[in-house]
Design an enzyme around this catalytic site. Structure first.
Site, PDB file in Angstrom:
ATOM      1  N   ASP A   1       0.949  -1.758   0.135  1.00 17.22           N
ATOM      2  CA  ASP A   1       0.291  -0.225  -0.021  1.00 17.22           C
ATOM      3  C   ASP A   1       0.783   1.203  -0.002  1.00 17.22           C
ATOM      4  O   ASP A   1       1.520   1.311   1.144  1.00 17.22           O
ATOM      5  CB  ASP A   1      -1.152  -0.243   1.091  1.00 17.22           C
ATOM      6  CG  ASP A   1      -2.311  -0.967   1.757  1.00 17.22           C
ATOM      7  OD1 ASP A   1      -2.645  -1.564   0.020  1.00 17.22           O
ATOM      8  OD2 ASP A   1      -2.790  -1.428   2.637  1.00 17.22           O
TER       9      ASP A   1
ATOM     10  N   ASP B   1     -13.645  -3.469  -1.338  1.00 14.97           N
ATOM     11  CA  ASP B   1     -13.030  -3.637   0.752  1.00 14.97           C
ATOM     12  C   ASP B   1     -13.970  -3.407   1.017  1.00 14.97           C
ATOM     13  O   ASP B   1     -14.716  -2.894   1.261  1.00 14.97           O
ATOM     14  CB  ASP B   1     -12.281  -1.883   0.105  1.00 14.97           C
ATOM     15  CG  ASP B   1     -11.652  -1.747  -1.137  1.00 14.97           C
ATOM     16  OD1 ASP B   1     -10.506  -2.757  -0.731  1.00 14.97           O
ATOM     17  OD2 ASP B   1     -11.513  -1.157  -1.964  1.00 14.97           O
TER      18      ASP B   1
END
Ligand code: 1PR
Length: 523
Positions: free
Chosen positions: A224, A379
């Site tokens: 990330d 998500d």
């Protein structure tokens, strides 16, 4: 000097990087004359068959290519560069292939996930110089929904098993072509490239030790990435998507360095998620593109990049579409792009109208680059309900009831990095995205992210059984046993982890060592 045929439809940078890492220089074809003048020609086909042949025709490359092939000078076709050699393809029935070899290209008709994505082995049918130095049990990276059927079996170098046996490489004289990607197949792939370049390499006929080949489960390292408050691009990691600690963005290292470390440690794939891409425009985010360029120079496994892939208008009113953003990512070294927030909005619009627009990012990118290049990143967050019919969503009965005792739940899609919940469930999202052209689902889970509690098996089963494209299980890995659990209790094709790798709690090699003998992995 190697001549490379780039028709502008995907990641050829990795092929260039692979060849350059072996000490050769690369010249990119700019005209038909360049093809005719080539001494060694590499043709890495990417994307969709019809689009590829149309571009070759528009650029007047078809005749020079045919002449080059008939001259029997060294040629290496990769993926679509193999398929192009045949007469036609089910992918674009009205468009002719080069017809250098008799036969056709067919879509996989099997009861397994299609595309065939990942690391698989080779059954060697005859000797070739490109196999010199291989042991026989190496695995190579495949990503394709179509495979060739050669009329002349004498050209078949290798086959591979996936549902049924298909041809994975061919050779006729100096014309060699592989369905797998040597440039994405780590050290073993570089050996094949090296042997192609070295026309004096001794032919070799390795023998695979098992009777058939098996697709390996993939272990993916995820980075990330975002800018910290000092403006440096860093690898960060959240707990349930919260990446700040004591007010600062957690800094776990530099993206290029970490990616290199994971490649060296045996990661089967590396994913970069630009986690603030939803608010910044990626084409203005040059550092992220630079990360890809630098990483792809010496990381020879597939790279996926996500974050901010959507249509966008800049402050001057200039409109960019998602395809342009994706194209820049591919040019910079990405093999796949991952679409998060935009996929949710696309699915919502599709469910409202029941119609495809043909213009969504998923449709546009998959049309040009192929379904396998489009990953949808989900998500979701678990929402408990007291009964299966309380909401109009894909509800499951759970073995993990809520503190209040509710025994049912659904998985709510979110956008903008979990900041905004939507009235859409993850199972429906995955189904719609598959229909629109996504080739793979990256299934995160906000509840499990960064917790080390293990993957959410119920979520993964709900999604993986609803789609026929591969599912990447993500979020929650904390022990080697969690990887075993996700591969045996679900149909996930790969497992992604971040925190345990960044914090050096469990090296990738240890995960693979634990799985070896229990689950097929690439060694
Ligand atoms: O919406 O298209 O711009 O894409 C944004 C992308 O950034 C999405 O793929 C989304 O998943 C990701 N993202 C956005 N915010 C965050 C955050 O953490 N605040 N990262 C975020 C999600 C990625 C996970 C993580 C696993 C494994 N994290 O894949 O790597 O949960 O972690 P673990 O092994 O430590 O548990 P768009």
């Amino acid at each position: 000097m190697i001549t490379l045929l780039d028709y502008g439809a995907g990641n050829v940078r990795s092929v260039i990087n692979g060849i350059e890492s072996l000490g050769e220089t690369v010249k990119i074809v700019a005209s038909g004359e360049d093809i005719l003048a080539a001494e060694k020609l590499v043709f890495p086909g990417v994307g969709a068959f019809g689009n590829m042949m149309r571009i070759l025709q528009d650029k007047n490359y078809v005749e020079p290519l045919a002449a080059y092939l008939h001259s029997n000078r060294p040629f290496l076709g990769i993926c679509l560069g193999l398929q192009a050699l045949f007469e036609h393809s089910e992918e674009a029935p009205d468009i002719k292939g080069l017809g250098f070899l008799a036969g056709s290209v067919k879509r996989f008709a099997i009861d397994l996930s299609v595309p065939h994505i990942g690391w698989n082995g080779l059954n060697f049918k005859q000797a070739s110089r490109i196999f010199s130095g291989l042991g026989g049990d190496e695995k190579f990276y495949f990503v394709h929904s179509y495979h060739i059927v050669a009329d002349d079996v004498s050209v078949i170098l290798t086959t591979t098993d996936y549902g049924s046996e298909f041809v994975s490489s061919i050779q006729k004289g100096n014309i060699i072509a592989t369905q797998f990607h040597p440039e994405k197949s780590g050290r073993a792939g570089l050996i094949i490239l090296q042997n192609f370049l070295n026309t004096a390499a001794e032919p070799s006929h390795p023998v695979q030790s098992a009777a058939t080949t098996t697709l390996a489960k993939r272990i993916i390292a995820c980075l990330d990435v975002r800018s910290n408050d000092e403006g440096d691009l860093v690898v960060t990691k959240g707990d349930q998507y919260d990446v700040r600690e004591g007010g600062d963005v957690r800094n776990l290292g530099k993206p290029v360095e970490l990616a290199q470390r994971y490649y060296a440690e045996g990661a089967d794939e590396i994913t970069f998620l630009n986690i603030t891409g939803f608010r910044d425009f990626p084409l203005e985010d040059m550092p992220m593109l630079e990360v890809l360029r630098q990483t792809s120079k010496n990381v020879f496994v597939p790279l996926t990049i996500g974050g901010g892939i959507r249509d966008y208008s800049d402050k001057d009113g200039h409109r960019y579409d998602a395809l342009e953003v994706a194209a820049e990512y591919f040019r910079s070294g990405a093999d796949k792009v991952s679409i998060g927030s935009d996929a949710v909005l696309i699915a919502e619009a599709y469910l409202q109208t029941g119609r495809r627009t043909g213009r969504s990012s998923i449709e546009a990118i998959s049309r040009v680059y192929g379904n396998q290049a489009v990953v949808v990143s989900v998500d979701p967050r678990r929402v408990y309900v007291s009964s299966a019919d309380e909401v109009n969503h894909a509800v499951i009965e759970t073995d993990l009831p809520s503190p209040g005792g509710e025994r049912y739940c659904w998985y709510q899609c979110t956008i903008k990095g979990g900041r905004e919940g939507r009235n859409l469930d993850a199972v429906t999202l995955a189904r719609v995205c598959e229909k629109l052209g996504a080739g793979e689902i990256l299934l995160n889970c906000i509840d499990r992210d960064g917790t080390n509690l293990g993957f959410d098996i119920e979520l993964i089963n709900a999604v993986a059984t609803a789609v026929s494209i591969p599912v990447i299980a993500s979020s929650g890995a904390g022990r080697v046993e969690h990887f075993h659990e996700v591969f045996t209790a679900t149909e996930a094709e790969s497992a992604l982890a971040a925190g345990i790798f960044h914090r050096r709690e469990i090296p990738i090699a240890e995960v693979k060592k634990y799985l070896d003998g229990k689950v097929e992995v690439r060694r």
